[in-house]
Write a protein that holds these residues in place. Structure first.
Motif, PDB file in Angstrom:
ATOM      1  N   GLU A  26      -7.012  -8.099 -12.297  1.00 20.93           N
ATOM      2  CA  GLU A  26      -7.693  -7.221 -11.339  1.00 20.93           C
ATOM      3  C   GLU A  26      -8.655  -6.333 -12.115  1.00 20.93           C
ATOM      4  OE1 GLU A  26      -8.421  -5.521  -7.575  1.00 20.93           O
ATOM      5  OE2 GLU A  26      -7.036  -7.154  -8.002  1.00 20.93           O
ATOM      6  N   ARG A 113      -5.773   1.154  -6.933  1.00 16.21           N
ATOM      7  CA  ARG A 113      -5.850   0.317  -5.734  1.00 16.21           C
ATOM      8  C   ARG A 113      -4.995  -0.947  -5.800  1.00 16.21           C
ATOM      9  NH1 ARG A 113     -10.876  -1.096  -8.369  1.00 16.21           N
ATOM     10  NH2 ARG A 113     -10.851  -3.337  -8.801  1.00 16.21           N
ATOM     11  N   ASN A 114      -4.413  -1.244  -6.946  1.00 13.67           N
ATOM     12  CA  ASN A 114      -3.674  -2.499  -7.119  1.00 13.67           C
ATOM     13  C   ASN A 114      -2.205  -2.319  -6.729  1.00 13.67           C
ATOM     14  OD1 ASN A 114      -2.616  -4.945  -7.904  1.00 13.67           O
ATOM     15  ND2 ASN A 114      -3.722  -5.011  -9.837  1.00 13.67           N
ATOM     16  N   GLU A 115      -1.949  -2.320  -5.446  1.00 14.04           N
ATOM     17  CA  GLU A 115      -0.601  -2.077  -4.916  1.00 14.04           C
ATOM     18  C   GLU A 115       0.413  -3.100  -5.411  1.00 14.04           C
ATOM     19  OE1 GLU A 115       0.452   0.553  -3.127  1.00 14.04           O
ATOM     20  OE2 GLU A 115      -1.530   1.449  -3.179  1.00 14.04           O
ATOM     21  N   ALA A 117       0.457  -4.582  -8.238  1.00 16.94           N
ATOM     22  CA  ALA A 117       0.806  -4.215  -9.610  1.00 16.94           C
ATOM     23  C   ALA A 117       1.751  -3.018  -9.631  1.00 16.94           C
ATOM     24  CB  ALA A 117      -0.450  -3.906 -10.418  1.00 16.94           C
TER      25      ALA A 117
END
Length: 139
Positions: A26, A113-115, A117
């Motif tokens: 990401e 923003r990388n839920e 992760a």
């Protein structure tokens, strides 16, 4: 995941790793080029851990230690292999490396923003520290 092998990435795999990151990671980093990967491997040949499954990249993590802190970057897992233990195997290898070097605490850079992760890191026992912010300057 049965059959996953974690090892140190080699300098001759820089292009392969960059292609994997374009597919599985990401976001893009200022160091996401062949020169950056080669510099990392040259400086610390054991820092870039590569998980393989059936001879193909399954995941990566950079486990850097500066003598003071243990830093984790670029935890990435092939989309088709997620939730099968690849990240757990990579983090276990990184934590073993840190313990052997005398490291006391691992910290990870994770995009807000990388839920997905966030859930992966949390399930591995890591927790967000809301009192810290990252300050950066491109050189």
């Amino acid at each position: 995941m049965a059959g996953v092998r974690v090892r140190h990435a080699r300098a001759d795999e820089a292009a392969r790793i960059l292609a994997f990151w374009r597919r599985a990671a990401e976001g893009v980093s200022i160091s996401d080029d062949e020169d950056g990967v080669l510099r990392l491997i040259t400086r610390d040949p054991q820092a870039l851990l590569l998980a393989e499954w059936e001879g193909e990249p399954a995941g990566t993590v950079i486990a850097g230690f500066d003598g003071w802190r243990c830093h984790l970057y670029r935890l990435a897992v092939a989309p088709e292999l997620r939730r099968r233990g690849v990240a757990s195997a990579l983090l276990a290898a990184a934590e073993e490396r840190f313990a052997a070097l005398g490291g006391r605490r691992g910290d990870a850079m994770v995009l807000d923003r990388n839920e997905a992760a966030h859930r992966a890191w949390q399930s591995a026992g890591y927790q967000r520290e809301p009192q810290w912010s990252r300050w950066v300057k491109a050189l």
